[in-house]
Write a protein that holds these residues in place. Structure first.
Motif, PDB file in Angstrom:
ATOM      1  N   MET A 108       0.822  -1.196   0.000  1.00 15.97           N
ATOM      2  CA  MET A 108       0.000   0.000   0.000  1.00 15.97           C
ATOM      3  C   MET A 108       0.862   1.255   0.000  1.00 15.97           C
ATOM      4  SD  MET A 108      -3.110   1.059  -0.045  1.00 15.97           S
ATOM      5  CE  MET A 108      -4.139   2.457   0.417  1.00 15.97           C
ATOM      6  N   ALA A 109       1.959   1.230   0.740  1.00 11.46           N
ATOM      7  CA  ALA A 109       2.861   2.381   0.772  1.00 11.46           C
ATOM      8  C   ALA A 109       3.451   2.640  -0.610  1.00 11.46           C
ATOM      9  CB  ALA A 109       3.974   2.141   1.794  1.00 11.46           C
ATOM     10  N   VAL A 116      -8.576   2.403  -2.691  1.00 11.44           N
ATOM     11  CA  VAL A 116      -7.316   2.727  -2.013  1.00 11.44           C
ATOM     12  C   VAL A 116      -6.752   4.097  -2.366  1.00 11.44           C
ATOM     13  CG1 VAL A 116      -6.749   0.285  -1.790  1.00 11.44           C
ATOM     14  CG2 VAL A 116      -5.855   1.567  -3.736  1.00 11.44           C
ATOM     15  N   LEU A 117      -7.104   4.619  -3.552  1.00  9.36           N
ATOM     16  CA  LEU A 117      -6.562   5.903  -3.985  1.00  9.36           C
ATOM     17  C   LEU A 117      -7.630   6.962  -4.234  1.00  9.36           C
ATOM     18  CD1 LEU A 117      -3.851   4.624  -6.499  1.00  9.36           C
ATOM     19  CD2 LEU A 117      -3.449   5.602  -4.232  1.00  9.36           C
ATOM     20  N   LYS A 121       0.792   4.229  -2.896  1.00 12.82           N
ATOM     21  CA  LYS A 121       0.583   5.651  -2.595  1.00 12.82           C
ATOM     22  C   LYS A 121       1.734   6.510  -3.116  1.00 12.82           C
ATOM     23  CE  LYS A 121      -2.502   5.297   1.382  1.00 12.82           C
ATOM     24  NZ  LYS A 121      -2.694   5.595   2.825  1.00 12.82           N
ATOM     25  N   ARG A 122       2.959   5.989  -3.022  1.00 15.36           N
ATOM     26  CA  ARG A 122       4.104   6.762  -3.514  1.00 15.36           C
ATOM     27  C   ARG A 122       4.021   6.992  -5.021  1.00 15.36           C
ATOM     28  NH1 ARG A 122       7.155   3.517   0.012  1.00 15.36           N
ATOM     29  NH2 ARG A 122       7.753   2.157  -1.724  1.00 15.36           N
ATOM     30  N   TRP A 124      -2.185  -5.924   3.018  1.00 14.90           N
ATOM     31  CA  TRP A 124      -2.643  -5.725   1.646  1.00 14.90           C
ATOM     32  C   TRP A 124      -3.634  -6.821   1.238  1.00 14.90           C
ATOM     33  CZ3 TRP A 124      -3.776  -2.477  -1.791  1.00 14.90           C
ATOM     34  CH2 TRP A 124      -3.855  -2.794  -3.144  1.00 14.90           C
ATOM     35  N   GLY A 171       1.275   6.649  -6.867  1.00 10.72           N
ATOM     36  CA  GLY A 171      -0.005   7.242  -7.235  1.00 10.72           C
ATOM     37  C   GLY A 171      -0.848   6.415  -8.169  1.00 10.72           C
ATOM     38  N   TRP A 201     -14.254   4.514   1.637  1.00 14.42           N
ATOM     39  CA  TRP A 201     -13.527   3.691   0.666  1.00 14.42           C
ATOM     40  C   TRP A 201     -14.467   2.796  -0.149  1.00 14.42           C
ATOM     41  CZ3 TRP A 201     -13.319  -1.775   1.195  1.00 14.42           C
ATOM     42  CH2 TRP A 201     -13.969  -2.262   2.342  1.00 14.42           C
ATOM     43  N   LEU A 247      -7.688   2.939   5.334  1.00 14.45           N
ATOM     44  CA  LEU A 247      -8.328   3.606   4.201  1.00 14.45           C
ATOM     45  C   LEU A 247      -9.252   4.712   4.691  1.00 14.45           C
ATOM     46  CD1 LEU A 247      -9.317   0.383   2.202  1.00 14.45           C
ATOM     47  CD2 LEU A 247      -7.279   1.795   1.884  1.00 14.45           C
ATOM     48  N   ARG A 248      -9.792   5.480   3.752  1.00 22.21           N
ATOM     49  CA  ARG A 248     -10.754   6.520   4.098  1.00 22.21           C
ATOM     50  C   ARG A 248     -12.064   5.888   4.570  1.00 22.21           C
ATOM     51  NH1 ARG A 248      -9.522   6.853  -0.793  1.00 22.21           N
ATOM     52  NH2 ARG A 248     -11.691   6.578  -1.389  1.00 22.21           N
TER      53      ARG A 248
END
Length: 352
Positions: A37-38, A81-82, A41-42, A247, A44, A303, A299-300
């Protein structure tokens, strides 16, 4: 004296029952963090491994856009996730490439018509996060052969893909019944379809969903039939790299959110309205109106709502790509909800 010695009297003298100690113990729980997940996010975007081209599941349209059942699940996961369903890089992979692509980090998730088996989890360094399609292997034949069942294929030439569960299943099925056959082994699914189309074999064996897709690409689809025999169980689902359990959980619960949304009647069109108006606590938790389901996964809160609004619930994704609203027109069958009539095997784990 006797009563006083029970319970707390047996605890160590330095035990601390204060609120601060309880909070510290809770805070010491493992952090819900994921290297995968990291990395997502890096950069995008989500890197999603898919089939090189299978009608209904993963293929490019005349504008070069990826479409299909598996492609939609990739987009739903990216939305979860994004927050952006279009933040996906589709990576087409062959059978022989797919697991190495996961292990090497080339893709974050494999959504590529892959059967969940013990051998794959034990030897390939991967984990399956769930089942999004219950399939089975069958046979596609020319109607001119006038065959009613697969038992009539004794002595036939059978096209099958090399190094696949399909190749092994065919061998087991004929052997168990004492029947003879000649395997015509092809390098990949496309080569097997081409060999069948050129009449180098009498039958093509693969997952029934793949056979239905193959039939739509033939010049005269009505001249070919899928025999009623189902010779194996093929639970297809998303696959991730081993040793990133967080994950795995994120992928698993995104899939379950889409399944639960169909069960609850939450669609891409009404998710927003239900988030505002529904009093059903299960719906409210799913859509992030109450509870901390999303944050528990890192997550938000919304999500699942974002994923549902992006691609629809499980039933919408099925109908659009492989079901009644698609050229494949596959019946729900085993992929119907558990409480449908007739019932299927699709069942969401509780999101609570």
């Amino acid at each position: 004296m006797g009563l006083g010695s029970c319970g707390r009297g047996d605890r160590p003298a330095d035990a601390d029952d204060s609120p601060d100690a309880a909070a510290l113990a809770q805070a010491a729980a493992p952090d819900f963090a994921s290297p995968t997940m990291a990395a997502i996010k890096r950069r995008g975007r989500l890197n999603c491994g898919v089939h090189e081209g299978l009608v209904g599941f993963a293929y490019t349209d005349n504008r070069g856009e990826w479409r299909g059942f598996d492609a939609d699940f990739c987009r739903a996961l990216a939305a979860a996730v994004l927050g952006n369903a279009n933040a996906v890089r589709f990576v087409p992979l062959t059978n022989s490439q797919r697991f190495e692509a996961l292990r090497s980090g080339r893709v974050d998730v494999l959504w590529r018509s892959t059967s969940w088996t013990l051998t794959r989890e034990a030897r390939e360094g991967v984990r399956f996060a769930g089942v999004n399609y219950y399939d089975g292997q069958g046979f596609l034949v020319r109607r001119s052969l006038d065959l009613a069942t697969a038992a009539e294929l004794n002595g036939a030439r059978v096209c099958v893909q090399r190094a696949s569960t399909s190749e092994l299943n065919v061998a087991d099925w004929f052997r168990a019944r004492g029947l003879e056959y000649t395997p015509v082994v092809a390098a990949n699914e496309e080569a097997a379809r081409v060999a069948y189309g050129r009449e180098r074999c009498d039958a093509l064996s693969a997952d029934i969903s793949a056979l239905a897709a193959a039939r739509t690409t033939m010049s005269n689809p009505d001249q070919h039939a899928i025999l009623p025999d189902v010779i194996s169980k093929e639970p297809l689902g998303p696959v991730v790299k081993r040793d990133d359990e967080v994950w795995t959980s994120i992928v698993r619960w995104t899939l379950n959110a889409l399944i639960l949304a169909e069960e609850l009647g939450v669609t891409s069109e009404n998710a927003g309205q239900l988030a505002r108006e529904s009093r059903n606590p299960t719906i409210r938790r799913l859509l992030g109106v109450e509870g901390e389901v999303g944050p528990m996964l890192g997550l938000r809160k919304d999500w699942a709502k974002t994923a549902i609004e992006a691609e629809g619930n499980y039933g919408e994704i099925f109908a659009r790509n492989v079901g009644k609203d698609s050229p494949l027109d596959l019946a729900r069958g085993l992929n119907a909800q558990w409480n449908a009539r007739p019932a299927g095997l699709i069942y969401a784990l509780p999101i609570r």
